[in-house]
Motif scaffolding. Structure first.
Motif, PDB file in Angstrom:
ATOM      1  N   PRO A  28       1.494   1.101  -1.669  1.00 45.71           N
ATOM      2  CA  PRO A  28       0.904   2.518  -2.061  1.00 45.71           C
ATOM      3  C   PRO A  28      -0.549   2.180  -2.376  1.00 45.71           C
ATOM      4  O   PRO A  28      -1.018   1.172  -2.857  1.00 45.71           O
ATOM      5  N   ALA A  29      -1.240   3.329  -2.165  1.00 44.71           N
ATOM      6  CA  ALA A  29      -2.982   3.203  -2.476  1.00 44.71           C
ATOM      7  C   ALA A  29      -2.992   4.305  -3.576  1.00 44.71           C
ATOM      8  O   ALA A  29      -2.377   5.512  -3.201  1.00 44.71           O
ATOM      9  N   PHE A  30      -3.487   4.127  -4.482  1.00 47.57           N
ATOM     10  CA  PHE A  30      -3.969   4.828  -5.760  1.00 47.57           C
ATOM     11  C   PHE A  30      -5.355   5.259  -5.929  1.00 47.57           C
ATOM     12  O   PHE A  30      -6.222   4.293  -5.644  1.00 47.57           O
ATOM     13  N   ALA A  31      -5.694   6.624  -6.239  1.00 45.41           N
ATOM     14  CA  ALA A  31      -7.020   6.785  -6.319  1.00 45.41           C
ATOM     15  C   ALA A  31      -7.426   6.302  -7.749  1.00 45.41           C
ATOM     16  O   ALA A  31      -6.865   5.567  -8.415  1.00 45.41           O
ATOM     17  N   ASP A  32      -8.721   6.470  -8.074  1.00 44.06           N
ATOM     18  CA  ASP A  32      -9.606   6.172  -9.108  1.00 44.06           C
ATOM     19  C   ASP A  32      -8.806   6.880 -10.382  1.00 44.06           C
ATOM     20  O   ASP A  32      -8.776   6.047 -11.507  1.00 44.06           O
ATOM     21  N   ASP A  33      -8.433   8.215 -10.178  1.00 46.95           N
ATOM     22  CA  ASP A  33      -7.715   8.726 -11.480  1.00 46.95           C
ATOM     23  C   ASP A  33      -6.235   8.377 -11.476  1.00 46.95           C
ATOM     24  O   ASP A  33      -5.644   8.771 -12.488  1.00 46.95           O
ATOM     25  N   GLY A  34      -5.701   7.443 -10.881  1.00 46.78           N
ATOM     26  CA  GLY A  34      -4.417   6.884 -10.906  1.00 46.78           C
ATOM     27  C   GLY A  34      -3.445   7.688 -10.239  1.00 46.78           C
ATOM     28  O   GLY A  34      -2.183   7.561 -10.225  1.00 46.78           O
ATOM     29  N   SER A  35      -3.908   8.692  -9.434  1.00 47.48           N
ATOM     30  CA  SER A  35      -3.026   9.544  -8.482  1.00 47.48           C
ATOM     31  C   SER A  35      -2.571   8.833  -7.323  1.00 47.48           C
ATOM     32  O   SER A  35      -3.497   7.872  -6.808  1.00 47.48           O
ATOM     33  N   LEU A  36      -1.482   9.155  -6.828  1.00 43.79           N
ATOM     34  CA  LEU A  36      -1.270   8.492  -5.422  1.00 43.79           C
ATOM     35  C   LEU A  36      -1.938   9.024  -4.522  1.00 43.79           C
ATOM     36  O   LEU A  36      -1.958  10.094  -4.040  1.00 43.79           O
ATOM     37  N   ALA A  37      -2.605   8.038  -3.549  1.00 47.79           N
ATOM     38  CA  ALA A  37      -3.511   8.612  -2.618  1.00 47.79           C
ATOM     39  C   ALA A  37      -2.851   8.355  -1.221  1.00 47.79           C
ATOM     40  O   ALA A  37      -2.742   9.180  -0.487  1.00 47.79           O
ATOM     41  N   ASP A  38      -2.016   7.377  -1.164  1.00 44.39           N
ATOM     42  CA  ASP A  38      -1.187   7.032   0.166  1.00 44.39           C
ATOM     43  C   ASP A  38       0.069   6.321  -0.275  1.00 44.39           C
ATOM     44  O   ASP A  38       0.044   5.224  -1.187  1.00 44.39           O
ATOM     45  N   GLY A  39       1.261   6.754   0.157  1.00 45.66           N
ATOM     46  CA  GLY A  39       2.480   6.158  -0.112  1.00 45.66           C
ATOM     47  C   GLY A  39       2.780   4.893   0.529  1.00 45.66           C
ATOM     48  O   GLY A  39       3.942   4.262   0.524  1.00 45.66           O
ATOM     49  N   GLY A  40       2.093   4.517   1.716  1.00 47.38           N
ATOM     50  CA  GLY A  40       2.284   3.292   2.635  1.00 47.38           C
ATOM     51  C   GLY A  40       3.032   3.663   3.823  1.00 47.38           C
ATOM     52  O   GLY A  40       3.131   5.022   3.906  1.00 47.38           O
ATOM     53  N   ILE A  41       3.467   2.830   4.535  1.00 50.46           N
ATOM     54  CA  ILE A  41       4.205   3.067   6.020  1.00 50.46           C
ATOM     55  C   ILE A  41       5.446   3.407   5.317  1.00 50.46           C
ATOM     56  O   ILE A  41       6.164   2.680   4.400  1.00 50.46           O
ATOM     57  N   ASP A  42       6.113   4.526   5.993  1.00 46.79           N
ATOM     58  CA  ASP A  42       7.363   5.055   5.571  1.00 46.79           C
ATOM     59  C   ASP A  42       8.431   3.955   6.319  1.00 46.79           C
ATOM     60  O   ASP A  42       8.460   3.921   7.521  1.00 46.79           O
ATOM     61  N   LEU A  43       8.890   3.026   5.335  1.00 46.46           N
ATOM     62  CA  LEU A  43       9.873   2.053   5.878  1.00 46.46           C
ATOM     63  C   LEU A  43      11.294   2.667   6.475  1.00 46.46           C
ATOM     64  O   LEU A  43      12.252   1.978   7.177  1.00 46.46           O
ATOM     65  N   ASN A  44      11.716   4.087   6.113  1.00 46.59           N
ATOM     66  CA  ASN A  44      12.756   4.528   6.525  1.00 46.59           C
ATOM     67  C   ASN A  44      12.791   5.558   7.779  1.00 46.59           C
ATOM     68  O   ASN A  44      13.563   6.075   8.160  1.00 46.59           O
ATOM     69  N   MET A  45      11.254   5.556   8.235  1.00 41.98           N
ATOM     70  CA  MET A  45      11.218   6.305   9.464  1.00 41.98           C
ATOM     71  C   MET A  45      12.083   6.131  10.830  1.00 41.98           C
ATOM     72  O   MET A  45      12.378   4.869  11.032  1.00 41.98           O
ATOM     73  N   GLU A  46      12.852   7.194  11.112  1.00 41.27           N
ATOM     74  CA  GLU A  46      13.666   7.117  12.272  1.00 41.27           C
ATOM     75  C   GLU A  46      13.124   7.303  13.661  1.00 41.27           C
ATOM     76  O   GLU A  46      13.682   7.191  14.776  1.00 41.27           O
TER      77      GLU A  46
END
Length: 179
Positions: free
Chosen positions: A77-95
């Motif tokens: 994941p990528a987090f913003a400067d304030d600590g919030s989630l900016a990107d969850g990464g690639i969905d490993l469970n995508m069907e």
């Protein structure tokens, strides 16, 4: 009955949580299969363990390490400067979506298949080292995907000379209008 219309999308936080659970699940599989193999072949039957037993253990450890590391880097994941989630990464469970259309070798589904195949072969090889031949299914599948998605279409594609104009007589015979 399945809902009609566009499929619901997952949020960043849901993808992040599901990826974390997926990575945890596959880590348990890796550790469990390795523990069974080590306990049976390298502890119980230690006097009968040959260099092939150790080589198979090293090979499976390398496959596990490379596959798990690739999956975890995809799901990072990528987090913003304030600590919030900016990107969850690639969905490993995508069907659906890019996984069903793109035969990229580093897709999560292929990496998950490699981990599962290695775990099954590793545990079953406690009975016979000949079970390791089943691992040849992985390069066989890779060659199949390479042929079907890249080489086959490339070899069978019709080549046309770039400077040739379509023949007017051929167009009249086939019924296609001139451009």
């Amino acid at each position: 009955m399945a809902p009609k219309g566009k499929a619901g999308t997952k949020g960043k936080k849901q993808i992040f949580e599901e990826n974390r659970e997926t990575l945890r699940f596959y880590l348990r599989i890796i550790l469990g299969a390795s523990a069974v193999y080590a306990a049976v072949n390298l502890v119980v039957f230690y006097p009968a363990a040959s260099a092939w037993t150790w080589l198979a253990f090293a090979f499976s450890s390398a496959v596990y390490g490379a596959s798990y590391r690739s999956m975890s880097s995809m799901a990072r994941p990528a987090f913003a400067d304030d600590g919030s989630l900016a990107d969850g990464g690639i969905d490993l469970n995508m069907e659906q979506g890019w996984q069903s259309e793109c035969p990229h070798p580093h897709e999560p589904r292929h990496l998950k298949d490699v981990i599962l195949l290695t775990a099954m072969v590793q545990v079953l090889s406690c009975f016979s080292l000949y079970v390791w031949y089943f691992w040849l299914l992985a390069p066989g599948r890779a060659l199949y995907l390479l042929w079907v998605n890249i080489l086959g279409p490339w070899f069978t594609a019709e080549s046309s000379a770039p400077g040739q104009e379509p023949n007017e007589k051929k167009q009249r015979r086939t019924g296609t209008p001139p451009e």
